[in-house]
Design a protein around this motif. Structure first.
Motif, mmCIF file in Angstrom:
data_model
loop_
_atom_site.group_PDB
_atom_site.id
_atom_site.type_symbol
_atom_site.label_atom_id
_atom_site.label_comp_id
_atom_site.label_asym_id
_atom_site.label_seq_id
_atom_site.Cartn_x
_atom_site.Cartn_y
_atom_site.Cartn_z
ATOM 1 N N ASN A 233 0.821 -1.315 -0.021
ATOM 2 C CA ASN A 233 -0.195 -0.045 -0.103
ATOM 3 C C ASN A 233 0.911 1.432 0.166
ATOM 4 O OD1 ASN A 233 -2.679 1.310 -0.130
ATOM 5 N ND2 ASN A 233 -2.380 1.535 2.320
ATOM 6 N N SER A 234 1.965 1.221 -0.852
ATOM 7 C CA SER A 234 2.814 2.407 -0.885
ATOM 8 C C SER A 234 2.934 2.845 -2.230
ATOM 9 C CB SER A 234 4.219 2.042 -0.326
ATOM 10 O OG SER A 234 4.007 1.816 1.183
ATOM 11 N N TYR A 235 3.248 4.236 -2.398
ATOM 12 C CA TYR A 235 3.220 4.867 -3.660
ATOM 13 C C TYR A 235 4.616 5.569 -3.815
ATOM 14 C CZ TYR A 235 -1.577 3.796 -4.184
ATOM 15 O OH TYR A 235 -2.915 3.358 -4.446
ATOM 16 N N PHE A 236 5.018 5.580 -5.191
ATOM 17 C CA PHE A 236 5.989 6.568 -5.783
ATOM 18 C C PHE A 236 5.728 7.409 -6.704
ATOM 19 C CE2 PHE A 236 6.717 2.702 -7.926
ATOM 20 C CZ PHE A 236 7.410 3.078 -8.927
ATOM 21 N N GLU A 237 6.379 8.515 -7.016
ATOM 22 C CA GLU A 237 5.669 9.334 -8.061
ATOM 23 C C GLU A 237 6.652 9.811 -9.193
ATOM 24 O OE1 GLU A 237 3.128 12.749 -6.641
ATOM 25 O OE2 GLU A 237 4.606 14.157 -7.626
ATOM 26 N N GLY A 238 6.395 10.120 -10.228
ATOM 27 C CA GLY A 238 7.310 10.452 -11.432
ATOM 28 C C GLY A 238 7.898 9.576 -12.137
ATOM 29 N N ASN A 239 8.448 9.888 -13.267
ATOM 30 C CA ASN A 239 9.340 8.886 -14.121
ATOM 31 C C ASN A 239 10.585 8.667 -13.980
ATOM 32 O OD1 ASN A 239 6.955 8.800 -15.946
ATOM 33 N ND2 ASN A 239 7.217 10.867 -16.564
ATOM 34 N N ILE B 162 -3.729 13.167 -5.176
ATOM 35 C CA ILE B 162 -5.175 12.871 -5.786
ATOM 36 C C ILE B 162 -6.134 12.160 -4.828
ATOM 37 C CG2 ILE B 162 -4.368 12.983 -7.980
ATOM 38 C CD1 ILE B 162 -4.287 9.964 -8.280
ATOM 39 N N GLU B 163 -7.375 12.246 -4.979
ATOM 40 C CA GLU B 163 -8.179 11.578 -4.108
ATOM 41 C C GLU B 163 -8.181 9.955 -4.161
ATOM 42 O OE1 GLU B 163 -10.322 12.501 -1.546
ATOM 43 O OE2 GLU B 163 -10.962 14.653 -2.127
ATOM 44 N N LYS B 164 -7.774 9.739 -5.326
ATOM 45 C CA LYS B 164 -7.816 8.120 -5.316
ATOM 46 C C LYS B 164 -6.444 7.254 -4.331
ATOM 47 C CE LYS B 164 -6.616 4.274 -8.821
ATOM 48 N NZ LYS B 164 -6.203 4.161 -10.311
ATOM 49 N N VAL B 165 -5.414 8.123 -4.497
ATOM 50 C CA VAL B 165 -4.396 7.817 -3.782
ATOM 51 C C VAL B 165 -4.404 7.993 -2.126
ATOM 52 C CG1 VAL B 165 -1.877 8.287 -3.023
ATOM 53 C CG2 VAL B 165 -2.753 8.102 -5.488
#
Length: 297
Positions: free
Chosen positions: A152-158, A191-194
């Motif tokens: 349940n973890s996120y990372f952002e960008g290219n 964003i709301e989804k995240v």
């Protein structure tokens, strides 16, 4: 790191701004063992095998880490861990490494034995590794041994390493280790989804409101993020223009709090007299004070 070695302890509820860390040492130069990588992280450098180590609810809001030398474990929260949990942490730090066998992770550089990363986000400017025989992971740089769970973890960008797209776990030791990877890449995390995914849902299917929330330009964790502290204005049974029941502004520490950007709410049968610290107050505050933490009026 702020804590060099964590052995049987808990680090929580910390905010770091303008981090500036530089390291230039080879693995083995200090301990004599090349298996003991140089461990660099803003919150904790090295989490050892002793006790139930935890890093909880920490934000690294800004800054840069630069390292060189052979054998580095560099993370946006923790450098290297043998045993422990990292949960509800946000890193916005920028990391640059140039040595060989360097492993960078948006949250943690290297994991060993038994490490869990849960509900964490990396949304910094970049993870740059110009060295050879290393790796970059949006959440975990390298599962060196043992069991690692990144959930349940996120990372952002290219993000890229050696011209290849970066994934949540940059490298692992194959059949010699166990990796449970449910990380996610997002073009934008604010964003709301995240936020809903990070907070979870109530029994009625609605999203929990804390500890993660939307900010102006980036996520806010426990009322703090890249935009500063979250100041909440609640209409207390009424509504603002557009039917919103709350309005949030974000201010840096020490700034004066005003409602200039918020406007006055309305409620049938009531007149607005001002803002208070509690919902049942009988008098309004003459002065809303200055920012020292996330506050609700």
């Amino acid at each position: 790191g702020f804590v060099g070695v964590l052995g049987g302890g808990i680090v929580k509820n910390l905010i770091f701004e303008n981090v500036d860390i530089q390291a230039a040492t080879n693995a083995g130069d200090i301990t004599g063992s090349k298996e003991n990588q140089i461990s660099v992280g803003p919150v904790v450098g090295w989490m050892n095998e002793n006790g139930n180590n935890k890093v909880l609810d920490c934000v690294v809001a800004s800054g840069t880490i630069r390292t060189t030398g052979k054998g580095q474990g560099v993370g946006g929260i923790v450098g290297n861990a043998k045993n422990g949990t990292i949960s509800n942490c946000l890193s916005l730090v920028e990391i640059h490494t140039s040595g060989s066998e360097a492993y960078i992770g948006g949250i943690i550089g290297i994991t060993k034995t038994n490490v869990t990363v849960s509900s964490c986000v990396y949304a910094g400017p970049g993870l740059v590794n110009t060295g050879s025989n290393g790796s970059v992971g949006g959440v975990v740089g390298n599962v060196y041994s043992g069991t690692a769970t990144a959930q349940n973890s996120y990372f952002e960008g290219n993000l890229t390493y050696n011209n290849n797209p970066v994934v949540g776990v940059g490298k692992d030791c194959g059949s010699k280790c166990t990796v449970n990877d449910t990380t996610h890449k997002a073009d934008v995390t604010n964003i709301e989804k995240v936020v809903c995914a990070m907070n979870g849902k109530n029994a009625d299917g609605s999203c929990e409101e804390e500890p993660w929330s939307l900010g102006q330009t980036g996520l806010s964790l426990n009322g703090y993020g890249a935009d500063g502290y979250k100041i909440i204005f609640n209409a207390n049974g009424g509504a603002f223009a557009g039917s919103a029941v709350t309005k949030n502004i974000y201010l840096a520490s020490g700034m004066a709090i005003t409602d200039n950007e918020v406007g006055k709410p309305s409620r049938n049968g009531f007149s607005f007299e001002g803002w208070a610290a509690t919902a049942d107050a009988t008098e309004s505050l003459e002065n809303l004070g200055t920012v020292s933490k996330s506050t609700k009026f």
